[in-house]
Write an enzyme that holds these catalytic residues in place. Structure first.
Site, short mmCIF file in Angstrom:
data_model
loop_
_atom_site.label_atom_id
_atom_site.label_comp_id
_atom_site.label_asym_id
_atom_site.label_seq_id
_atom_site.Cartn_x
_atom_site.Cartn_y
_atom_site.Cartn_z
N SER A 178 0.85 -1.20 0.00
CA SER A 178 0.00 0.00 0.00
C SER A 178 0.88 1.24 0.00
CB SER A 178 -0.85 -0.04 1.27
OG SER A 178 -1.39 1.22 1.60
N TYR A 230 -3.50 -0.18 9.93
CA TYR A 230 -3.32 -0.56 8.52
C TYR A 230 -1.88 -0.25 8.08
CZ TYR A 230 -4.54 -0.62 3.48
OH TYR A 230 -4.61 -0.88 2.13
N1 LIG Z 1 -8.37 -0.11 -2.81
C1 LIG Z 1 -7.19 0.48 -2.65
O1 LIG Z 1 -7.03 1.68 -2.97
C2 LIG Z 1 -6.01 -0.29 -2.12
C3 LIG Z 1 -4.77 0.33 -2.18
C4 LIG Z 1 -3.65 -0.33 -1.67
C5 LIG Z 1 -3.77 -1.60 -1.18
N2 LIG Z 1 -4.99 -2.20 -1.16
C6 LIG Z 1 -5.02 -3.57 -0.65
O2 LIG Z 1 -5.38 -4.44 -1.71
C7 LIG Z 1 -6.15 -5.53 -1.22
C8 LIG Z 1 -7.50 -5.57 -1.90
O3 LIG Z 1 -8.11 -4.32 -1.74
P1 LIG Z 1 -9.61 -4.00 -2.21
O4 LIG Z 1 -9.68 -2.53 -2.27
O5 LIG Z 1 -9.98 -4.83 -3.38
O6 LIG Z 1 -10.39 -4.46 -0.90
P2 LIG Z 1 -11.84 -5.07 -0.71
O7 LIG Z 1 -12.26 -4.73 0.67
O8 LIG Z 1 -12.72 -4.63 -1.84
O9 LIG Z 1 -11.57 -6.63 -0.85
C9 LIG Z 1 -10.84 -7.34 0.13
C10 LIG Z 1 -11.37 -8.74 0.18
O10 LIG Z 1 -10.68 -9.45 1.22
C11 LIG Z 1 -11.62 -10.27 1.87
N3 LIG Z 1 -11.16 -10.62 3.20
C12 LIG Z 1 -11.04 -9.79 4.28
N4 LIG Z 1 -10.67 -10.48 5.36
C13 LIG Z 1 -10.53 -11.78 4.98
C14 LIG Z 1 -10.16 -12.97 5.65
N5 LIG Z 1 -9.86 -12.96 6.96
N6 LIG Z 1 -10.11 -14.12 4.95
C15 LIG Z 1 -10.43 -14.13 3.64
N7 LIG Z 1 -10.80 -13.04 2.94
C16 LIG Z 1 -10.85 -11.88 3.61
C17 LIG Z 1 -12.88 -9.42 1.90
O11 LIG Z 1 -14.04 -10.17 2.17
C18 LIG Z 1 -12.86 -8.81 0.52
O12 LIG Z 1 -13.52 -9.62 -0.43
C19 LIG Z 1 -6.22 -5.31 0.29
O13 LIG Z 1 -5.17 -5.99 0.93
C20 LIG Z 1 -6.02 -3.81 0.43
O14 LIG Z 1 -5.53 -3.43 1.69
C21 LIG Z 1 -6.11 -1.58 -1.61
O1 LIG Z 2 -5.94 5.73 3.44
C1 LIG Z 2 -6.97 5.04 3.41
O2 LIG Z 2 -7.99 5.32 4.06
C2 LIG Z 2 -7.02 3.84 2.58
O3 LIG Z 2 -8.07 3.33 2.28
C3 LIG Z 2 -5.72 3.26 2.08
C4 LIG Z 2 -5.84 2.79 0.65
O4 LIG Z 2 -6.81 1.78 0.54
C5 LIG Z 2 -4.56 2.25 0.05
O5 LIG Z 2 -4.01 1.26 0.85
C6 LIG Z 2 -3.56 3.30 -0.30
O6 LIG Z 2 -2.47 2.72 -0.95
#
Ligand SMILES: NC(=O)c1ccc[n+]([C@@H]2O[C@H](COP(=O)([O-])OP(=O)(O)OC[C@H]3O[C@@H](n4cnc5c(N)ncnc54)[C@H](O)[C@@H]3O)[C@@H](O)[C@H]2O)c1
Ligand SMILES: O=C(O)C(=O)C[C@H](O)[C@H](O)CO
Length: 263
Positions: free
Chosen positions: A147, A160
């Site tokens: 992230s 986080y």
């Molecule tokens: N959306 C962003 O901007 C962003 C940016 C950086 C990193 N990320 C990371 O990327 C990944 C995916 O993000 P996203 O935005 O698609 O999130 P999301 O919340 O849409 O999807 C995450 C999924 O993980 C599942 N999950 C959560 N806890 C779990 C568990 N204990 N066992 C199995 N499944 C579980 C949830 O049910 C969900 O389907 C995450 O690790 C998030 O932190 C997201």
């Molecule tokens: O900063 C927040 O509130 C976020 O949701 C973090 C983002 O999902 C992401 O991890 C940024 O890289």
């Protein structure tokens, strides 16, 4: 033999939490590059089944399992089942994650620990148990979803940021321990992407929505499909000597200090 370094034909990829959002986008990328896709979630069988229908509708061979990445006994049972029913796992993307937005002073220890458990301990548990098979078979690819908070702090996301900063270092440690087994462990660090995780801070008129568009040199939120190239690269032969890196796919956020909001 294929001369396409990015071809994933014959490979099996497990993408945790791959029923929507970034996990599904990356899984579709891998699927279209030829891999068999296995996704899991802990939410409901219905969510898993719906995702599998969506993959199949795009012509991707896909399988779904319901388990929690923080429950080691369930993870071990699921890996055994996947490797019997689908095939040995060649590629693992530790994508499942959660966030809680609470200032440190107000945060309960239980909430802090819940985030660490899913976002840091979960990838440790799944990787450890998938890597055992990869080592026996002579190699594999592991990708940890990091992230901006692997590098930067922000108000209200201490748990986080602690987990994602830790995941960056866990990635380097896995690379250190497992490179000799021909396992490449790398991370993808997305910027701010339009998914359900960011939905509460992405609404029109929310100050954070405006802030992110201004703070991102590309001037927009990431589209989940923007991650497919990095995911395919780090899953494929093209990255066979790339180990312990975090590939930031962030529209330039980490390249800049930002600019005044009126410019
Ligand atoms: N959306 C962003 O901007 C962003 C940016 C950086 C990193 N990320 C990371 O990327 C990944 C995916 O993000 P996203 O935005 O698609 O999130 P999301 O919340 O849409 O999807 C995450 C999924 O993980 C599942 N999950 C959560 N806890 C779990 C568990 N204990 N066992 C199995 N499944 C579980 C949830 O049910 C969900 O389907 C995450 O690790 C998030 O932190 C997201
Ligand atoms: O900063 C927040 O509130 C976020 O949701 C973090 C983002 O999902 C992401 O991890 C940024 O890289």
């Amino acid at each position: 033999m294929s001369i396409n370094l990015f071809d994933l034909t014959g490979k099996t990829a497990l993408i945790t939490g791959g029923v929507h959002g970034l996990g599904m986008a990356m899984a579709k990328g891998l699927g279209h590059a030829g891999a068999k896709i296995v996704v899991n979630d802990h939410s409901s069988q219905e969510d898993v089944d719906n995702a599998i229908s969506e993959y199949k509708a795009e012509g991707i061979e896909a399988y779904g399992y319901l388990f929690d990445v923080t429950d080691e006994a369930a993870v071990i049972a699921a890996i055994n089942k996947i490797e019997t029913e689908v095939g040995p796992i060649d590629i693992l993307i530790n994508n499942a994650g959660i966030i809680k937005r609470t200032p440190i002073i107000e945060m309960e220890v239980a909430d802090f620990e819940a985030v660490i458990k899913v976002d840091l301990t979960g990838p440790f548990i799944v990787s450890k148990n998938v890597a055992k098979g990869m080592i026996e078979r002579g190699g594999g690819k592991i990708i940890n979803m990091c992230s901006m908070m692997s590098e930067l702090g922000r108000d209200s996301v201490s748990a986080y940021a602690s987990a994602k900063g830790g995941l960056k270092m866990l990635t380097k440690n896995m690379a250190t321990e497992w490179a000799k087994f021909n396992i490449q462990t790398n991370g993808i660090g997305p910027g701010y992407f339009a998914t359900s995780q960011t939905a509460p801070i992405r609404v029109n008129g929310h100050p954070f929505n405006e802030f992110i568009m201004g703070r991102t040199p590309a001037g927009r939120w990431g589209d989940p499909d923007d991650l497919q190239g990095a995911a395919i690269f780090l899953s494929s032969k093209a990255s066979d000597f790339v180990n312990g890196h975090i590939v930031y796919v962030d529209g330039g956020i980490l390249a800049t200090i930002g600019k005044p909001s009126n410019e």
